[in-house]
Design a protein around this motif. Structure first.
Motif, PDB file in Angstrom:
ATOM      1  N   PHE A  97     -37.784 -28.735  29.362  1.00 49.40           N
ATOM      2  CA  PHE A  97     -36.964 -27.688  28.755  1.00 49.40           C
ATOM      3  C   PHE A  97     -35.888 -27.228  29.734  1.00 49.40           C
ATOM      4  O   PHE A  97     -36.171 -26.926  30.889  1.00 49.40           O
ATOM      5  N   ILE A  98     -34.638 -27.174  29.253  1.00 52.75           N
ATOM      6  CA  ILE A  98     -33.528 -26.637  30.045  1.00 52.75           C
ATOM      7  C   ILE A  98     -33.144 -25.269  29.485  1.00 52.75           C
ATOM      8  O   ILE A  98     -33.213 -24.265  30.180  1.00 52.75           O
ATOM      9  N   ARG A  99     -32.741 -25.254  28.222  1.00 51.18           N
ATOM     10  CA  ARG A  99     -32.385 -23.983  27.586  1.00 51.18           C
ATOM     11  C   ARG A  99     -32.316 -24.166  26.079  1.00 51.18           C
ATOM     12  O   ARG A  99     -32.266 -25.283  25.576  1.00 51.18           O
ATOM     13  N   ALA A 100     -32.272 -23.020  25.384  1.00 48.90           N
ATOM     14  CA  ALA A 100     -32.141 -23.023  23.932  1.00 48.90           C
ATOM     15  C   ALA A 100     -30.837 -22.327  23.570  1.00 48.90           C
ATOM     16  O   ALA A 100     -30.546 -21.245  24.087  1.00 48.90           O
ATOM     17  N   ASP A 101     -30.037 -22.976  22.729  1.00 46.52           N
ATOM     18  CA  ASP A 101     -28.814 -22.352  22.228  1.00 46.52           C
ATOM     19  C   ASP A 101     -29.137 -21.674  20.908  1.00 46.52           C
ATOM     20  O   ASP A 101     -29.663 -22.304  19.984  1.00 46.52           O
ATOM     21  N   VAL A 102     -28.800 -20.381  20.826  1.00 48.65           N
ATOM     22  CA  VAL A 102     -29.096 -19.582  19.642  1.00 48.65           C
ATOM     23  C   VAL A 102     -27.770 -19.151  19.017  1.00 48.65           C
ATOM     24  O   VAL A 102     -26.859 -18.716  19.725  1.00 48.65           O
ATOM     25  N   SER A 103     -27.660 -19.309  17.703  1.00 44.61           N
ATOM     26  CA  SER A 103     -26.431 -18.867  17.024  1.00 44.61           C
ATOM     27  C   SER A 103     -26.722 -17.568  16.268  1.00 44.61           C
ATOM     28  O   SER A 103     -27.825 -17.360  15.764  1.00 44.61           O
ATOM     29  N   VAL A 104     -25.707 -16.703  16.226  1.00 39.98           N
ATOM     30  CA  VAL A 104     -25.829 -15.414  15.536  1.00 39.98           C
ATOM     31  C   VAL A 104     -24.767 -15.353  14.443  1.00 39.98           C
ATOM     32  O   VAL A 104     -23.576 -15.567  14.710  1.00 39.98           O
ATOM     33  N   GLU A 105     -25.214 -15.102  13.225  1.00 36.21           N
ATOM     34  CA  GLU A 105     -24.284 -14.949  12.100  1.00 36.21           C
ATOM     35  C   GLU A 105     -23.499 -13.645  12.282  1.00 36.21           C
ATOM     36  O   GLU A 105     -24.051 -12.654  12.783  1.00 36.21           O
ATOM     37  N   PRO A 106     -22.239 -13.640  11.876  1.00 37.35           N
ATOM     38  CA  PRO A 106     -21.474 -12.391  11.972  1.00 37.35           C
ATOM     39  C   PRO A 106     -22.089 -11.309  11.067  1.00 37.35           C
ATOM     40  O   PRO A 106     -22.609 -11.613   9.999  1.00 37.35           O
ATOM     41  N   TYR A 107     -22.006 -10.073  11.513  1.00 33.46           N
ATOM     42  CA  TYR A 107     -22.546  -8.956  10.725  1.00 33.46           C
ATOM     43  C   TYR A 107     -21.630  -7.746  10.883  1.00 33.46           C
ATOM     44  O   TYR A 107     -20.850  -7.652  11.835  1.00 33.46           O
ATOM     45  N   ASP A 108     -21.756  -6.824   9.970  1.00 31.57           N
ATOM     46  CA  ASP A 108     -20.915  -5.612   9.959  1.00 31.57           C
ATOM     47  C   ASP A 108     -21.465  -4.631  10.989  1.00 31.57           C
ATOM     48  O   ASP A 108     -22.561  -4.095  10.838  1.00 31.57           O
ATOM     49  N   LEU A 109     -20.686  -4.401  12.033  1.00 24.67           N
ATOM     50  CA  LEU A 109     -21.129  -3.520  13.118  1.00 24.67           C
ATOM     51  C   LEU A 109     -21.307  -2.073  12.642  1.00 24.67           C
ATOM     52  O   LEU A 109     -22.134  -1.336  13.187  1.00 24.67           O
ATOM     53  N   PHE A 110     -20.527  -1.661  11.649  1.00 23.65           N
ATOM     54  CA  PHE A 110     -20.597  -0.269  11.185  1.00 23.65           C
ATOM     55  C   PHE A 110     -21.786  -0.040  10.259  1.00 23.65           C
ATOM     56  O   PHE A 110     -22.352   1.046  10.235  1.00 23.65           O
ATOM     57  N   ALA A 111     -22.188  -1.078   9.509  1.00 22.96           N
ATOM     58  CA  ALA A 111     -23.291  -0.925   8.558  1.00 22.96           C
ATOM     59  C   ALA A 111     -24.646  -1.223   9.207  1.00 22.96           C
ATOM     60  O   ALA A 111     -25.686  -0.813   8.679  1.00 22.96           O
TER      61      ALA A 111
END
Length: 201
Positions: A97-111
């Motif tokens: 194991f070296i590392r895991a790449d994680v993706s984050v979906e865009p979300y509304d910062l205000f809500a």
């Protein structure tokens, strides 16, 4: 057991085989010990990572429970890719194991709830720990398969091949010894017959 010939060349072949088996057996036993030690090391590492993963999950659940909101972190964060390198332990190719790449979906910062950013960071850690644990489980599986094969070879050499070659050598030596004795006796009888024929009657 294969049929053996009772000849000097077969005796040499059996002696060479015995020498080869007895020379190779300690190497196999050393490999077996190495694999057992590595499996224990990998299990300990896997247990540490699994414990860290469980702790991270418990922390994330407690945050969500405190704030009483379901922000859907599981839908926002996903494992994109796991980077591994090739490793080798006692002749076994394993992923490291070296590392895991994680993706984050865009979300509304205000809500989104205030704690969502910290929750997403925690979820990244959880997904990374899960990926690392799975790689360690794969390492353990590969090492266990090689250990099973090595143990079979150790047993084959120790309990079958070495005793079989030793027994073959013993049998061939007995047969060759008997043939040599019989040859000497035949020679003496032939000599006595020749002496009797040559003697004046």
């Amino acid at each position: 057991m294969a049929k053996i010939k009772y000849t000097k060349s077969e005796l040499k072949r059996q002696r060479d085989a015995l020498k080869r088996f007895t020379r190779y057996l300690p190497t196999l036993e050393l490999k077996k010990q190495q694999l057992q030690a590595e499996i224990n090391r990998v299990r300990a590492a896997r247990d540490r990572v699994a414990e860290r993963e469980a702790q991270l999950r418990a922390d994330l659940r407690s945050w969500a429970a405190v704030f009483g909101e379901d922000a859907g972190i599981e839908r926002l964060v996903r494992l994109a890719r796991v980077e591994t390198a090739a490793g080798n332990i006692a002749g076994v190719d394993i992923p490291v194991f070296i590392r895991a790449d994680v993706s984050v979906e865009p979300y509304d910062l205000f809500a989104a709830p205030l704690w969502l950013d910290a929750g997403i960071a925690r979820m990244r850690d959880i997904l990374s720990a899960t990926a690392e644990r799975r790689i360690l489980e794969r390492q353990e599986q590969l090492l266990a398969e090689e250990l099973r094969t090595t143990m079979q070879r150790v047993n084959l050499f120790d309990k079958v091949k070495i005793p079989e070659a030793s027994d073959n050598i013993r049998v061939i030596q007995i047969v060759l010894g008997d043939e040599q004795t019989a040859g000497v006796v035949r020679g003496k009888i032939a000599k006595q017959l020749l002496q009797r024929k040559a003697a004046p009657a």
